[in-house]
Design a protein around this motif. Sequence first.
Motif, mmCIF file in Angstrom:
data_model
loop_
_atom_site.group_PDB
_atom_site.id
_atom_site.type_symbol
_atom_site.label_atom_id
_atom_site.label_comp_id
_atom_site.label_asym_id
_atom_site.label_seq_id
_atom_site.Cartn_x
_atom_site.Cartn_y
_atom_site.Cartn_z
ATOM 1 N N GLY A 81 0.808 -1.204 0.000
ATOM 2 C CA GLY A 81 0.000 0.000 0.000
ATOM 3 C C GLY A 81 0.847 1.262 0.000
ATOM 4 O O GLY A 81 1.982 1.265 0.484
ATOM 5 N N ILE A 82 0.293 2.360 -0.508
ATOM 6 C CA ILE A 82 1.039 3.604 -0.639
ATOM 7 C C ILE A 82 1.454 4.169 0.711
ATOM 8 O O ILE A 82 2.458 4.872 0.833
ATOM 9 C CB ILE A 82 0.203 4.646 -1.434
ATOM 10 C CG1 ILE A 82 1.066 5.856 -1.831
ATOM 11 C CG2 ILE A 82 -1.011 5.081 -0.637
ATOM 12 C CD1 ILE A 82 2.146 5.534 -2.821
ATOM 13 N N ASN A 83 0.700 3.852 1.778
ATOM 14 C CA ASN A 83 1.012 4.362 3.113
ATOM 15 C C ASN A 83 1.546 3.288 4.048
ATOM 16 O O ASN A 83 1.533 3.467 5.273
ATOM 17 C CB ASN A 83 -0.233 5.012 3.727
ATOM 18 C CG ASN A 83 -0.546 6.351 3.095
ATOM 19 O OD1 ASN A 83 0.319 7.225 3.015
ATOM 20 N ND2 ASN A 83 -1.774 6.511 2.629
ATOM 21 N N ASP A 84 2.043 2.185 3.490
ATOM 22 C CA ASP A 84 2.578 1.098 4.307
ATOM 23 C C ASP A 84 4.068 1.279 4.608
ATOM 24 O O ASP A 84 4.794 0.297 4.771
ATOM 25 C CB ASP A 84 2.367 -0.254 3.598
ATOM 26 C CG ASP A 84 0.912 -0.672 3.579
ATOM 27 O OD1 ASP A 84 0.133 -0.176 4.418
ATOM 28 O OD2 ASP A 84 0.548 -1.493 2.722
ATOM 29 N N LYS A 85 4.512 2.522 4.702
ATOM 30 C CA LYS A 85 5.940 2.781 4.918
ATOM 31 C C LYS A 85 6.150 4.209 5.396
ATOM 32 O O LYS A 85 5.224 5.032 5.380
ATOM 33 C CB LYS A 85 6.731 2.547 3.630
ATOM 34 C CG LYS A 85 6.222 3.368 2.443
ATOM 35 C CD LYS A 85 6.917 2.956 1.151
ATOM 36 C CE LYS A 85 6.320 3.690 -0.037
ATOM 37 N NZ LYS A 85 6.955 3.267 -1.315
ATOM 38 N N TYR A 86 7.366 4.464 5.844
ATOM 39 C CA TYR A 86 7.854 5.775 6.266
ATOM 40 C C TYR A 86 7.263 6.223 7.604
ATOM 41 O O TYR A 86 6.840 5.382 8.404
ATOM 42 C CB TYR A 86 7.677 6.804 5.150
ATOM 43 C CG TYR A 86 8.280 6.358 3.827
ATOM 44 C CD1 TYR A 86 9.434 5.568 3.799
ATOM 45 C CD2 TYR A 86 7.692 6.680 2.611
ATOM 46 C CE1 TYR A 86 9.989 5.140 2.594
ATOM 47 C CE2 TYR A 86 8.243 6.258 1.409
ATOM 48 C CZ TYR A 86 9.385 5.483 1.407
ATOM 49 O OH TYR A 86 9.917 5.052 0.229
ATOM 50 N N LEU A 87 7.223 7.546 7.854
ATOM 51 C CA LEU A 87 6.924 8.015 9.201
ATOM 52 C C LEU A 87 5.733 8.961 9.276
ATOM 53 O O LEU A 87 5.684 9.861 10.125
ATOM 54 C CB LEU A 87 8.160 8.701 9.795
ATOM 55 C CG LEU A 87 9.394 7.809 9.993
ATOM 56 C CD1 LEU A 87 10.573 8.623 10.516
ATOM 57 C CD2 LEU A 87 9.097 6.649 10.940
ATOM 58 N N SER A 88 4.750 8.760 8.417
ATOM 59 C CA SER A 88 3.512 9.520 8.578
ATOM 60 C C SER A 88 2.830 9.079 9.869
ATOM 61 O O SER A 88 3.051 7.958 10.364
ATOM 62 C CB SER A 88 2.575 9.270 7.396
ATOM 63 O OG SER A 88 2.112 7.922 7.404
ATOM 64 N N ALA A 89 1.998 9.931 10.440
ATOM 65 C CA ALA A 89 1.236 9.552 11.628
ATOM 66 C C ALA A 89 0.371 8.328 11.336
ATOM 67 O O ALA A 89 0.192 7.459 12.195
ATOM 68 C CB ALA A 89 0.376 10.726 12.096
#
Length: 327
Positions: free
Chosen positions: A98-106
């Motif tokens: 998924g596009i938000n399955d990584k990094y350090l977003s809340a």
Amino acid sequence: MEYTFLGRSGLRVSRLALGTMNFGYVSDEAESFKIMDAAVDAGINLFDSADVYGGPQKPDMVQGYGISEEIIGKWLRKQGSRGKIVLATKVYQPMGTGINDKYLSAYHIRKACEDSLRRLQTDHIDLYQMHHIDRNTPWEEIWQAMEVLVQQGKISYIGSCNFAGWHIAMAQAAAGSRHFMGLVSEQSIYNLSKRTIELEVIPACEKLGLGIMPWSPFAGGLLSGVLKKGIHTKRAAETREMVEKFRPQLEAYEKLCDEIGQEPTQVALAWLLHNPTITAPILGPRTIEQLTTNVLSLDIRLSEETLKELNTIWPGPGGAAPEAYAW
């Protein structure tokens, strides 16, 4: 076992940390259980993992999503040892497609923490670490997400991994503006053959009160007596190339270790441990025998003469910046 504070926090941790990257990848579940049992018996209370650790174990996954954490969780449930260890894991790496399955977003921090807690079969993580810097997410968002997890009792302390010195400074400035403790530790690659963090990361950690947990203390096997023992890693071709690149230094290093009657791995760890800024080198044992040998390094005190010889064989960048290069 010796213990020290984790940075400026009041948390006491062992001077050696058990790294679990090999769990589920090199070491199967049964062997991993034995290694964790042996670590606790040796007095090691700091266990370091990451949500992405474990290697490619499932056909529908390109990485070992969560396997190391799952093994630790099963061990904790079986042994009932949660109160005996300081449990550390990490967030940042891709954990799905998924596009938000990584990094350090809340968004990802919240979900990743919940997933790690489930795999680890615990209600809290003692040290939650950012695996890399996220240049696209503002610190206001990162710290707000971390504050919520602290308030909920899901994490206790926060650390960084692979940050530059100025990343650490920016993170602490943002945390201070929120009256939040911020970072208490940094994980960086640091060993006799890789000393770049002496320029800015170590001075930043000293000034701001972060403990340092070096990873790859043996430089991927280079400092483990590779000339005498041979190459026994999954990256044999890469290691062989590095051996040829550093052969003169390796020959001098292993000769020095022979002269002082110590194993190369023990000398590599003792060199790290003589630095008061270093909290706990992260070990990645594949066997109990390796763990036992590594623990013996705590009894070694290197002489000033030996330290000087090591610095000659493996020279650093020349001290802290900017003096190291400005004059």
